[in-house]
Design an enzyme around this catalytic site. Structure first.
Site, PDB file in Angstrom:
ATOM      1  CG  ASP A   1      -5.689  -8.009  -1.342  1.00 57.22           C
ATOM      2  OD1 ASP A   1      -4.415  -8.234  -0.935  1.00 57.22           O
ATOM      3  OD2 ASP A   1      -5.695  -7.447  -0.910  1.00 57.22           O
TER       4      ASP A   1
ATOM      5  CG  HIS B   1      -1.857  -1.039   0.982  1.00 58.95           C
ATOM      6  ND1 HIS B   1      -2.140  -2.308   1.821  1.00 58.95           N
ATOM      7  CD2 HIS B   1      -3.285  -1.378   0.050  1.00 58.95           C
ATOM      8  CE1 HIS B   1      -3.261  -2.602   0.334  1.00 58.95           C
ATOM      9  NE2 HIS B   1      -4.052  -1.834   0.164  1.00 58.95           N
TER      10      HIS B   1
ATOM     11  CD  GLU C   1      -9.593  -7.381  -2.331  1.00 61.99           C
ATOM     12  OE1 GLU C   1      -8.880  -6.919  -2.272  1.00 61.99           O
ATOM     13  OE2 GLU C   1     -10.032  -7.256  -1.341  1.00 61.99           O
TER      14      GLU C   1
ATOM     15  CB  CYS D   1     -10.204  -1.683  -9.010  1.00 62.38           C
ATOM     16  SG  CYS D   1     -10.399  -2.436  -7.408  1.00 62.38           S
TER      17      CYS D   1
HETATM   18  C1  PEP Z   1      -6.337  -4.916  -5.038  1.00 63.66           C
HETATM   19  O1  PEP Z   1      -5.892  -6.272  -4.163  1.00 63.66           O
HETATM   20  O2  PEP Z   1      -6.462  -5.428  -5.910  1.00 63.66           O
HETATM   21  C2  PEP Z   1      -7.264  -4.232  -4.157  1.00 63.66           C
HETATM   22  C3  PEP Z   1      -7.553  -3.052  -5.798  1.00 63.66           C
HETATM   23  O3  PEP Z   1      -7.685  -3.273  -2.971  1.00 63.66           O
HETATM   24  P1  PEP Z   1      -6.152  -2.887  -1.925  1.00 63.66           P
HETATM   25  O4  PEP Z   1      -5.419  -2.723  -2.864  1.00 63.66           O
HETATM   26  O5  PEP Z   1      -6.600  -1.545  -1.601  1.00 63.66           O
HETATM   27  O6  PEP Z   1      -5.797  -4.244  -0.977  1.00 63.66           O
HETATM   28 MG    MG Z   2      -6.802  -5.478  -2.622  1.00 66.24          MG
END
Ligand code: PEP
Ligand code: MG
Length: 593
Positions: free
Chosen positions: A484, A213, A460, A531
């Site tokens: 994920d 993140h 995910e 996403c």
């Molecule tokens: C993902 O896991 O691809 C996602 C978009 O969520 P995050 O990156 O916030 O875990």
């Molecule tokens: Mg995620």
């Protein structure tokens, strides 16, 4: 001496600037910039703390002198004297004042920065007795920090990290006006958020994976960044000249004039390319064979909607709402935002998108996004597999209801989609839907306006991708979180650079899960988007188009590059090729990745 370090490229472009080292040590302090007019007050805080510590040491010395030789060793008195000397030492105090007045660091940051400078000098001493005084210096600094605790000003919301040039300042070629690049062992996503509004031209961290993140926030800031550069924070010194090549994942410390010129040239090329892409921002994203493609934005804060609109996004595909909840303690705020605060934030995002849809994901806290901004790894055995995202929300139903109510209320002001992260069990789906219904009923009962929301689930976890039938019974759309999905399919911690070479978006198992999810949603006429970071990576645009994806959500900074790929693509021709990639043992080879 020029030094080059290798890490993982996370955000494109080249940054050249002076290093600002955020020392990560057991001295866990807040890092923020003060305003120029706060310099005197900040130095005052330091002086008050120094006087208090000095008196504390005097008191200790006095009590030691009253003890008998048996009660206290003679060394203790000597040691206290050394601490008093170190406390008054000019190298420490003048250095700290320098960081406060020249760089506008808060006093704690200035103190730990100067500690690091002086500690290095101790490390280089030949005399072992003097070398060992480093530990004493650390203790003195710890005492000072303890004294300063609670006297910190509230964080400056828009920090100006440069001292205003005053009369008499000459450009001495000392890099006074040079851009600043941040070098740290690790930065939590909350730290990153804090630095988001500052003027850092680039980031380097020792640890972190490509889709950690911290890397994601760096990418959202659209500045060059390298993570996993191992010992960068040990090797780079405060104020060193540093080049960050965010494309190659290389960090060059103390570059020679020839290298500087070479990278300066590359930097200008990159700027020209960006200017060229900028011209595409009003052009609709339609493939050569006439297929419209939806390019949406991922945002972390409501204010990011501005960048989303500017980049030509047609909506927000992922609002990571957890960023409203993180690092609040460091900002002297209550632990969690209440319903009004959340409602106001969601509404700002909705208003900011001017009638375009906003997909708000419910809180995804846990793993590498701890609430308090500190690392969580030491607290939980296996945070990525632990109580995160919807699991945390269902374990805290009162908090979850507050969030659901706030989102439903914001939906009265524009199109909102509600997205639930990390679902894997039919039971979790049922519980979530029941709480959503409860939130709706409560608002209805209280006569508080609410809007309709489309309901979506993130895919995910491989288990979710293997039970799409159940998901599609309950949800209007699915959003594939590839970050994920890759982590859990391949059992690779996305934040751990030690296994980053195994974190592979091209793995046939990952592509199969992504392809099947897209195909099943299309078959059932349900919406589907990606996403995760894959959506914003131009290496995968053609493949995802070929697999039938027509909705991509990514950081605003990536939208134009992906749009360029879309405009050049013929989706009809890409479909059979995408099937070949899927069937291949080595998809990366066909993708040229
Ligand atoms: C993902 O896991 O691809 C996602 C978009 O969520 P995050 O990156 O916030 O875990
Ligand atoms: Mg995620």
């Amino acid at each position: 001496m020029t030094l080059s370090l290798h890490g993982l490229p996370v955000a494109r472009g080249i940054a050249i600037g002076r290093a600002v080292l955020v020392v990560s040590s057991r001295l866990d302090v807040a890092h923020y910039f003060i305003q120029p007019w706060e310099v005197d007050a900040e130095i005052g805080r330091l002086r008050t703390a120094r006087d208090a510590v000095s008196q504390e040491l005097v008191r200790l010395q006095a009590s030691v002198s009253q003890m008998t030789r048996e009660e206290t060793p003679h060394e203790l008195a000597a040691l206290l004297e050394v601490h008093q000397m170190l406390l008054q030492d000019e190298a420490l105090t003048e250095g700290v004042k320098h960081w406060i007045s020249e760089r506008l660091y808060n006093a704690e940051w200035a103190l730990t920065t100067q500690l690091e400078v002086v500690a290095r000098q101790f490390d280089e001493m030949e005399d072992p007795y003097l070398r060992e005084r480093k530990a004493d210096l650390e203790q003195v600094v710890e005492r000072l920090l303890r004294q300063m605790k609670g006297t910190a000003a509230v964080l400056a919301p828009t920090p100006p990290p440069r001292r205003a040039r005053t009369e008499g300042d000459e450009d001495e070629g000392d890099g006074f006006d040079a851009p600043l690049v941040l070098v740290a062992h690790d930065l939590s996503p909350a730290d990153m958020l804090q630095f988001k509004k500052s003027v850092f031209a680039g980031f380097v961290t020792d640890v972190g994976g490509k889709t950690s993140h911290t890397a994601i926030v760096a990418r959202s800031m659209d500045i060059p960044a390298v993570v996993g550069a191992r010992s960068a924070s040990q090797l780079v010194r405060q104020d060193d000249w540093v080049i960050i090549d965010g494309e190659a994942g290389v960090v060059i410390v103390d570059p020679s004039p020839i290298i500087l010129a070479e990278y300066g040239f590359k930097q200008r090329q990159g700027e020209l390319e960006r200017e060229r892409l900028w011209r595409l921002r009003h052009k609709p994203a339609i493939t050569l064979d006439g297929e419209p493609v939806e390019l949406l934005a991922n945002i972390e804060m409501p204010e990011d909607s501005e960048a989303a609109v500017k980049a030509g996004a047609v909506g927000v595909g992922l609002f990571r709402s957890e960023f409203l909840f993180m690092g609040r303690e460091a900002r002297s705020l209550t632990r969690l935002p209440d319903e009004e605060e959340q409602y106001a934030a969601y509404r700002r995002a909705v208003d900011g998108m001017r009638g375009m849809p906003v997909t708000i994901r419910t809180i995804d806290i846990g793993a590498d996004k701890p609430l308090d901004g500190k690392g969580s790894k030491q607290e939980y055995l296996n945070p990525a597999l632990g109580l995160r995202a919807i699991r945390w929300s269902l374990a805290e139903p009162a908090m979850f209801l507050v969030q659901l109510r706030a989102i439903l209320r914001a939906a009265a002001h524009g199109p909102v989609q509600l997205l639930i992260p990390m679902l894997a069990h039919a039971r979790e789906i049922r519980q979530t839907l029941a709480l959503l219904e409860q939130a709706r009923a409560e608002l209805r009962g209280q006569g508080i306006p609410q809007g309709e929301v489309k309901l979506g689930a993130m895919i995910e976890i491989p288990a979710a991708a293997l039970m799409l039938r159940v998901f599609l019974k309950h949800f209007d759309f699915l959003s594939i979180g590839t970050n994920d999905l890759i982590q859990y399919t391949l059992a690779i911690d996305r934040a751990d650079e030690a296994v980053s070479h195994l974190y592979d978006p091209c793995h046939p198992a990952v592509l199969r899960l992504v392809a099947d999810t897209i195909a099943e949603c299309r078959r059932q006429g349900k919406g589907v988007s990606v996403c995760g970071e894959m959506a914003g990576d131009v290496q995968f645009t053609r493949l995802l188009l070929g697999l039938g994806l027509r909705s991509f959500s990514m950081h605003p900074s990536q939208i134009l590059a992906v749009k360029q790929e879309v405009l050049r693509a013929d989706s009809g021709k890409l479909a059979p090729w995408a099937q070949q990639v899927l069937d291949s043992d080595d998809p990366a080879e066909l993708l040229g990745a």
